[in-house]
Write a protein that holds these residues in place. Structure first.
Motif, mmCIF file in Angstrom:
data_model
loop_
_atom_site.group_PDB
_atom_site.id
_atom_site.type_symbol
_atom_site.label_atom_id
_atom_site.label_comp_id
_atom_site.label_asym_id
_atom_site.label_seq_id
_atom_site.Cartn_x
_atom_site.Cartn_y
_atom_site.Cartn_z
ATOM 1 N N GLN A 117 -3.685 0.513 -3.123
ATOM 2 C CA GLN A 117 -3.268 -0.850 -2.813
ATOM 3 C C GLN A 117 -3.064 -1.654 -4.085
ATOM 4 N N SER A 118 -2.218 -2.668 -3.989
ATOM 5 C CA SER A 118 -1.811 -3.458 -5.157
ATOM 6 C C SER A 118 -2.757 -4.630 -5.399
ATOM 7 N N VAL B 134 3.601 1.816 12.731
ATOM 8 C CA VAL B 134 3.897 0.599 11.987
ATOM 9 C C VAL B 134 4.685 -0.352 12.873
ATOM 10 N N ASN B 135 4.309 -1.635 12.851
ATOM 11 C CA ASN B 135 5.082 -2.664 13.533
ATOM 12 C C ASN B 135 6.145 -3.139 12.558
ATOM 13 N N GLN B 136 7.396 -2.717 12.775
ATOM 14 C CA GLN B 136 8.467 -2.922 11.806
ATOM 15 C C GLN B 136 9.254 -4.209 11.995
ATOM 16 N N ALA C 80 0.839 -1.202 0.000
ATOM 17 C CA ALA C 80 0.000 0.000 0.000
ATOM 18 C C ALA C 80 0.872 1.250 0.000
ATOM 19 N N ILE C 81 0.347 2.275 -0.636
ATOM 20 C CA ILE C 81 0.946 3.608 -0.578
ATOM 21 C C ILE C 81 -0.091 4.516 0.059
ATOM 22 N N PRO D 174 4.544 -2.179 3.284
ATOM 23 C CA PRO D 174 4.666 -3.485 2.631
ATOM 24 C C PRO D 174 3.527 -4.427 3.041
ATOM 25 N N ALA D 175 3.283 -5.422 2.207
ATOM 26 C CA ALA D 175 2.279 -6.440 2.499
ATOM 27 C C ALA D 175 2.522 -7.049 3.879
#
Length: 153
Positions: A131-132, A88-90, A75-76, A110-111
């Motif tokens: 989203q992709s 974000v949980n990185q 996603a952007i 990222p996904a």
């Protein structure tokens, strides 16, 4: 024969392009005052092609989205208006990172990455989410690393 099909699949969109779709901004504006909830997701371009979709997310003052991931979709996020926070949980553990986003800022998620948007201000925040896939998918989670409470397909 297989090479002929690949050539046809590349040429066909040039010969017979698909139709252009327009979604007007007025169609995406939440009514004010809204009773729709703290986070309002409106589909802008969904199920029009197989590779991407776009939605507009409005986060009301002093509210936040659920913790979620977008399954296999990247996603952007683009901040249209208002100042918000992307959490974000990185990592594999609880490596939570916060990112302040202002109008004009982009973020790539990222996904499968757990994330949440927050609005700690007194004004609406509007985000564009691309989203992709042909439509948004993913899951809302009970907590960071928690069980799925809602699956979006």
């Amino acid at each position: 024969m297989a090479s002929f099909l690949s050539v046809i699949s590349e040429i066909l969109p040039m010969i017979m392009p698909s139709s252009t779709r327009i979604t007007r901004a007025k169609q995406l504006e939440p009514p004010h005052p809204t009773v729709e909830g703290p986070v309002i997701l409106r589909e802008a371009i969904v199920n029009k092609c197989d590779k991407m979709c776009a939605s507009v997310l409005t986060t009301r003052p002093n509210s936040c989205s659920t913790i979620r991931h977008n399954s296999e979709q990247d996603a952007i996020v683009y901040a249209i208006s208002g100042n918000g926070i992307l959490v974000v949980n990185q990592g594999l553990g609880m490596d939570l990172k916060t990112h302040d986003l202002s109008p004009g800022d982009f973020a790539f998620i990222p996904a499968w990455t757990e994330h949440q948007v927050k609005n700690e201000t007194e004004e609406d925040i509007v985000w564009l989410i691309i989203q992709s896939g042909p439509r948004p998918i993913g899951a809302d989670l009970a907590d960071w690393g928690g069980d799925m409470i809602t699956i979006r397909n």
